[in-house]
Design an enzyme around this catalytic site. Sequence first.
Site, short mmCIF file in Angstrom:
data_model
loop_
_atom_site.label_atom_id
_atom_site.label_comp_id
_atom_site.label_asym_id
_atom_site.label_seq_id
_atom_site.Cartn_x
_atom_site.Cartn_y
_atom_site.Cartn_z
N CYS A 103 -27.27 -2.02 6.15
CA CYS A 103 -26.94 -1.97 7.41
C CYS A 103 -25.43 -1.12 7.54
O CYS A 103 -25.27 -0.45 6.24
CB CYS A 103 -25.83 -2.81 7.34
SG CYS A 103 -24.44 -2.70 9.03
N CYS A 152 -23.50 -5.19 1.89
CA CYS A 152 -24.21 -4.02 3.34
C CYS A 152 -25.39 -4.21 3.24
O CYS A 152 -25.80 -3.85 4.24
CB CYS A 152 -22.57 -2.78 2.67
SG CYS A 152 -21.20 -3.15 2.78
N CYS A 199 -6.95 2.77 14.17
CA CYS A 199 -8.29 2.59 14.69
C CYS A 199 -9.28 1.58 14.05
O CYS A 199 -9.14 1.30 12.98
CB CYS A 199 -9.54 3.74 14.72
SG CYS A 199 -11.01 3.68 15.14
N CYS A 220 -14.20 0.58 13.00
CA CYS A 220 -15.46 0.91 11.97
C CYS A 220 -15.23 -0.95 11.10
O CYS A 220 -16.30 -1.42 10.31
CB CYS A 220 -15.40 1.52 10.44
SG CYS A 220 -13.89 1.25 9.48
N CYS A 240 -18.46 -4.46 12.32
CA CYS A 240 -19.13 -4.77 10.64
C CYS A 240 -19.88 -6.37 11.64
O CYS A 240 -18.93 -7.04 11.87
CB CYS A 240 -17.81 -4.72 10.00
SG CYS A 240 -18.40 -5.46 8.13
N ASP A 271 1.26 -1.26 0.15
CA ASP A 271 -0.37 0.36 -0.28
C ASP A 271 0.90 1.45 -0.14
O ASP A 271 0.45 2.62 -0.06
CB ASP A 271 -0.69 0.17 1.38
CG ASP A 271 -0.43 0.02 2.80
OD1 ASP A 271 0.73 0.18 2.65
OD2 ASP A 271 -0.88 0.71 3.20
N CYS A 288 -21.28 0.39 10.86
CA CYS A 288 -19.86 1.02 10.81
C CYS A 288 -19.85 3.40 11.09
O CYS A 288 -18.87 3.89 11.40
CB CYS A 288 -18.65 1.31 9.18
SG CYS A 288 -19.71 1.71 7.78
N CYS A 321 -18.80 5.53 14.13
CA CYS A 321 -17.20 5.75 14.05
C CYS A 321 -17.14 7.15 14.74
O CYS A 321 -17.88 8.21 14.57
CB CYS A 321 -17.13 6.56 12.34
SG CYS A 321 -15.94 7.66 12.41
N CYS A 350 -10.44 11.15 10.59
CA CYS A 350 -10.81 9.18 10.91
C CYS A 350 -9.34 9.50 11.87
O CYS A 350 -8.25 9.78 11.61
CB CYS A 350 -10.09 9.01 9.63
SG CYS A 350 -9.89 6.66 10.27
#
Length: 308
Positions: free
Chosen positions: A189, A186, A239, A242, A246, A132, A192, A196, A212
């Site tokens: 729902c 999803c 963190c 979220c 789930c 990443d 998340c 948050c 965030c």
Amino acid sequence: MINNKSKYTNLIKSEAKRLGFLSCGISKAGFLEAEAPRLENWLNKQMNGQMSYMENHFDKRLNPTLLVDDAKSVISLLLNYYPSEIQNTNSYKISKYAYGQDYHFVIKEKLTALLHFIQTEIGEVSGRAFVDSAPVLDKAWAAKSGLGWIGKNSNLLTKQVGSFYFIAELIIDLDLEYDNPTTDHCGSCTACIDACPTDAIVAPYIVDGSKCISYFTIELKENIPTEMKGKFNDWAFGCDVCQDVCPWNKFSKPHNEPLFNPNPEVLSFTKKDWEEITEEIFKKTFKDSAVKRTKIGGLKRNINFLKD
């Protein structure tokens, strides 16, 4: 008679599994047309905060053929990091992905091994490995290759194992058989979004990175804004809120990568231990960890912000 594309695809997926990857999906390399306006809009709204590197290489982020000459295929891979144990409850929290060794090195080694396998078994194949830190839209490619769907928290989700895994890519100049995207599960729902702590999920599927907790505790180099006081729920590095809330993560299974096993101190540290951490202990505990990215000064800043 099996064709070469099918044979090579099966070989690669089988070796990826042998190397410990959770799953492997393959897409045709090309311009990510649907992602271009999304990325542009996100940057225009300055949701990258001080992560100015996100503004660099805009075209390369959207088109892997600009990263690898004559790129034909994007091989997306998932590597599980869900731990079998979590931290002491009387502790400042660090994101689960940082419990063990720095994933960049662990994954890069596996990707290098996979590319070497391809070159040995198939022949002259050129390619590059990406984790990443490179300008690749890893979640978009993983979704395109059917490994999961991008959820309302902007993470890649799967019905089988949730979202606690790393995503990596191998971009190569070999035609392979391509996988199809999966569907979004999803539904209605909003777990998340509701959970948050800093309201960073500003709309379904859109995360304002500059709000965030991971951004504040890792990317931000200056003082954390005072208006965030009391909102961090003891998160000192990253963190997981979220992801923790789930419903699909009820299916998360512990990883089997020894290098991701935590340093015992990471699990046993109390708040007092974190508050009294010295440079020597920091270096010893986190020398091979992603936590070292904040340096001791950044970690102390985060802890002082939580403590005061």
